[in-house]
Write a protein that holds these residues in place. Structure first.
Motif, PDB file in Angstrom:
ATOM      1  N   GLY A   1       0.807  -1.214   0.000  1.00  0.00           N
ATOM      2  CA  GLY A   1       0.000   0.000   0.000  1.00  0.00           C
ATOM      3  C   GLY A   1       0.840   1.263   0.000  1.00  0.00           C
ATOM      4  N   ILE A   2       1.858   1.298   0.841  1.00  0.00           N
ATOM      5  CA  ILE A   2       2.726   2.471   0.917  1.00  0.00           C
ATOM      6  C   ILE A   2       3.452   2.690  -0.411  1.00  0.00           C
ATOM      7  N   ALA A   3       3.955   1.596  -0.986  1.00  0.00           N
ATOM      8  CA  ALA A   3       4.683   1.700  -2.256  1.00  0.00           C
ATOM      9  C   ALA A   3       3.800   2.269  -3.359  1.00  0.00           C
ATOM     10  N   HIS A   4       2.519   1.903  -3.359  1.00  0.00           N
ATOM     11  CA  HIS A   4       1.619   2.373  -4.413  1.00  0.00           C
ATOM     12  C   HIS A   4       1.004   3.738  -4.112  1.00  0.00           C
ATOM     13  N   GLY A   5       1.087   4.177  -2.865  1.00  0.00           N
ATOM     14  CA  GLY A   5       0.538   5.476  -2.525  1.00  0.00           C
ATOM     15  C   GLY A   5       1.545   6.600  -2.596  1.00  0.00           C
ATOM     16  N   THR A   6       2.822   6.231  -2.672  1.00  0.00           N
ATOM     17  CA  THR A   6       3.893   7.229  -2.666  1.00  0.00           C
ATOM     18  C   THR A   6       3.786   8.197  -3.831  1.00  0.00           C
ATOM     19  N   TRP A   7       3.501   7.666  -5.034  1.00  0.00           N
ATOM     20  CA  TRP A   7       3.454   8.533  -6.223  1.00  0.00           C
ATOM     21  C   TRP A   7       2.324   9.546  -6.137  1.00  0.00           C
ATOM     22  N   VAL A   8       1.262   9.213  -5.399  1.00  0.00           N
ATOM     23  CA  VAL A   8       0.172  10.175  -5.220  1.00  0.00           C
ATOM     24  C   VAL A   8       0.560  11.209  -4.169  1.00  0.00           C
ATOM     25  N   LEU A   9       1.234  10.765  -3.124  1.00  0.00           N
ATOM     26  CA  LEU A   9       1.694  11.679  -2.075  1.00  0.00           C
ATOM     27  C   LEU A   9       2.628  12.736  -2.631  1.00  0.00           C
ATOM     28  N   LEU A  10       3.437  12.353  -3.626  1.00  0.00           N
ATOM     29  CA  LEU A  10       4.381  13.292  -4.232  1.00  0.00           C
ATOM     30  C   LEU A  10       3.666  14.455  -4.919  1.00  0.00           C
ATOM     31  N   ARG A  11       2.414  14.225  -5.330  1.00  0.00           N
ATOM     32  CA  ARG A  11       1.625  15.299  -5.933  1.00  0.00           C
ATOM     33  C   ARG A  11       0.994  16.193  -4.875  1.00  0.00           C
ATOM     34  N   GLY A  12       1.054  15.743  -3.619  1.00  0.00           N
ATOM     35  CA  GLY A  12       0.485  16.524  -2.529  1.00  0.00           C
ATOM     36  C   GLY A  12      -1.021  16.439  -2.435  1.00  0.00           C
ATOM     37  N   GLU A  13      -1.600  15.422  -3.068  1.00  0.00           N
ATOM     38  CA  GLU A  13      -3.049  15.261  -3.051  1.00  0.00           C
ATOM     39  C   GLU A  13      -3.442  14.257  -1.970  1.00  0.00           C
ATOM     40  N   MET A  14      -3.535  14.716  -0.744  1.00  0.00           N
ATOM     41  CA  MET A  14      -3.807  13.847   0.390  1.00  0.00           C
ATOM     42  C   MET A  14      -5.170  13.173   0.290  1.00  0.00           C
ATOM     43  N   LYS A  15      -6.157  13.857  -0.266  1.00  0.00           N
ATOM     44  CA  LYS A  15      -7.498  13.284  -0.368  1.00  0.00           C
ATOM     45  C   LYS A  15      -7.504  12.052  -1.271  1.00  0.00           C
ATOM     46  N   ILE A  16      -6.570  12.009  -2.213  1.00  0.00           N
ATOM     47  CA  ILE A  16      -6.445  10.863  -3.106  1.00  0.00           C
ATOM     48  C   ILE A  16      -5.460   9.848  -2.546  1.00  0.00           C
ATOM     49  N   ALA A  17      -4.370  10.338  -1.937  1.00  0.00           N
ATOM     50  CA  ALA A  17      -3.304   9.466  -1.452  1.00  0.00           C
ATOM     51  C   ALA A  17      -3.781   8.495  -0.376  1.00  0.00           C
ATOM     52  N   LEU A  18      -4.546   8.985   0.591  1.00  0.00           N
ATOM     53  CA  LEU A  18      -4.979   8.122   1.686  1.00  0.00           C
ATOM     54  C   LEU A  18      -5.881   6.983   1.209  1.00  0.00           C
ATOM     55  N   PRO A  19      -6.917   7.257   0.379  1.00  0.00           N
ATOM     56  CA  PRO A  19      -7.710   6.146  -0.153  1.00  0.00           C
ATOM     57  C   PRO A  19      -6.884   5.192  -1.012  1.00  0.00           C
ATOM     58  N   ALA A  20      -5.908   5.746  -1.758  1.00  0.00           N
ATOM     59  CA  ALA A  20      -5.057   4.905  -2.604  1.00  0.00           C
ATOM     60  C   ALA A  20      -4.230   3.953  -1.759  1.00  0.00           C
ATOM     61  N   ILE A  21      -3.649   4.488  -0.678  1.00  0.00           N
ATOM     62  CA  ILE A  21      -2.847   3.643   0.217  1.00  0.00           C
ATOM     63  C   ILE A  21      -3.723   2.591   0.885  1.00  0.00           C
ATOM     64  N   LEU A  22      -4.892   3.003   1.348  1.00  0.00           N
ATOM     65  CA  LEU A  22      -5.794   2.067   2.033  1.00  0.00           C
ATOM     66  C   LEU A  22      -6.274   0.967   1.083  1.00  0.00           C
ATOM     67  N   SER A  23      -6.707   1.348  -0.110  1.00  0.00           N
ATOM     68  CA  SER A  23      -7.238   0.354  -1.051  1.00  0.00           C
ATOM     69  C   SER A  23      -6.159  -0.616  -1.524  1.00  0.00           C
ATOM     70  N   THR A  24      -4.953  -0.113  -1.778  1.00  0.00           N
ATOM     71  CA  THR A  24      -3.883  -1.006  -2.227  1.00  0.00           C
ATOM     72  C   THR A  24      -3.334  -1.845  -1.075  1.00  0.00           C
ATOM     73  N   THR A  25      -3.451  -1.340   0.148  1.00  0.00           N
ATOM     74  CA  THR A  25      -3.077  -2.149   1.310  1.00  0.00           C
ATOM     75  C   THR A  25      -4.031  -3.338   1.434  1.00  0.00           C
ATOM     76  N   ILE A  26      -5.322  -3.072   1.273  1.00  0.00           N
ATOM     77  CA  ILE A  26      -6.311  -4.152   1.314  1.00  0.00           C
ATOM     78  C   ILE A  26      -6.060  -5.145   0.179  1.00  0.00           C
ATOM     79  N   LEU A  27      -5.779  -4.624  -1.024  1.00  0.00           N
ATOM     80  CA  LEU A  27      -5.465  -5.498  -2.151  1.00  0.00           C
ATOM     81  C   LEU A  27      -4.232  -6.340  -1.848  1.00  0.00           C
ATOM     82  N   GLY A  28      -3.201  -5.700  -1.291  1.00  0.00           N
ATOM     83  CA  GLY A  28      -1.982  -6.420  -0.949  1.00  0.00           C
ATOM     84  C   GLY A  28      -2.237  -7.523   0.074  1.00  0.00           C
ATOM     85  N   CYS A  29      -3.089  -7.248   1.046  1.00  0.00           N
ATOM     86  CA  CYS A  29      -3.432  -8.258   2.056  1.00  0.00           C
ATOM     87  C   CYS A  29      -4.177  -9.428   1.427  1.00  0.00           C
ATOM     88  N   LEU A  30      -5.100  -9.133   0.522  1.00  0.00           N
ATOM     89  CA  LEU A  30      -5.843 -10.197  -0.155  1.00  0.00           C
ATOM     90  C   LEU A  30      -4.920 -11.058  -1.018  1.00  0.00           C
TER      91      LEU A  30
END
Length: 211
Positions: free
Chosen positions: A136-165
């Motif tokens: 999740g962190i690895a896939h959310g980093t590129w969004v964080l670099l844009r400074g778009e927190m509203k997008i970054a947090l859901p991206a990290i959460l959703s990819t973390t769930i995907l990674g767990c599955l």
């Protein structure tokens, strides 16, 4: 697509995806050349019995992960949904990226990481959690670099769930990467390159006023 994103944005997304795919392709080639048998059997997960690959519950679980994540992505990022049946030179790069990223990321986040965590005594639950969070962190980093927190947090959460599955699927299949790789490639084949294009353009929602 032409009315939503500019040619410059599509070219930039293409160059970034092509650059990443080139590096990942070199990794796959290197792993294969240095130890073909180990890469095919352990890396690609093709060393398991035919019985495992014909396991219907495994494929139902795989389909659940693939369909679920694709549906979530289309709902969260309309740009992906609006281009679902669009085929272009950018889509060809997206397919290339889907294949090599699916292989490399599953080898790294499932096989290498989870086997290491297992070797130092962590439980299956801990392996799943660590693998998912790292993914999740690895896939959310590129969004964080844009400074778009509203997008970054859901991206990290959703990819973390995907990674767990995917980690759960890895354990369920006797620690074989085959099904997770198939799931990962299928997901990426649908959502790329549109996910990258959304990140490059910052056009996550079709109703954004700045469009």
């Amino acid at each position: 697509m032409n009315e939503i994103t500019t040619l410059k944005e599509r070219r930039k997304a293409g160059w970034i995806l092509a650059s990443i795919s080139s590096m990942l392709s070199l990794s796959v080639i290197y792993w294969y050349v240095t130890n073909p048998k180990k890469f095919v059997e352990n890396g690609l997960g093709l060393g398991n019995s035919l019985e495992l690959h014909l396991n219907l519950p495994m494929w139902f679980f795989t389909a659940f992960i693939v369909i679920g994540y694709i549906c979530y992505t289309m709902s969260a990022i309309p740009l992906v949904k609006s281009n679902l049946f669009t085929f272009s030179w950018l889509k060809l790069i997206g397919i290339w990226a889907a294949i090599v990223s699916g292989i490399v990321e599953e080898v790294v986040f499932r096989h290498l990481l989870m086997e290491y965590v297992l070797s130092i005594g962590f439980s299956n639950l801990s392996q799943v959690t660590i693998s998912g969070i790292a993914f999740g962190i690895a896939h959310g980093t590129w969004v964080l670099l844009r400074g778009e927190m509203k997008i970054a947090l859901p991206a990290i959460l959703s990819t973390t769930i995907l990674g767990c599955l995917l980690a759960m699927l890895y354990i369920y299949t006797g620690r074989s990467t085959f099904a997770p790789i198939v799931a990962h490639i299928l997901i990426n084949m649908v959502i790329e390159p549109w996910l990258m294009l959304a990140a490059i353009s910052g056009k996550w929602q079709l109703n954004k006023k700045r469009w």
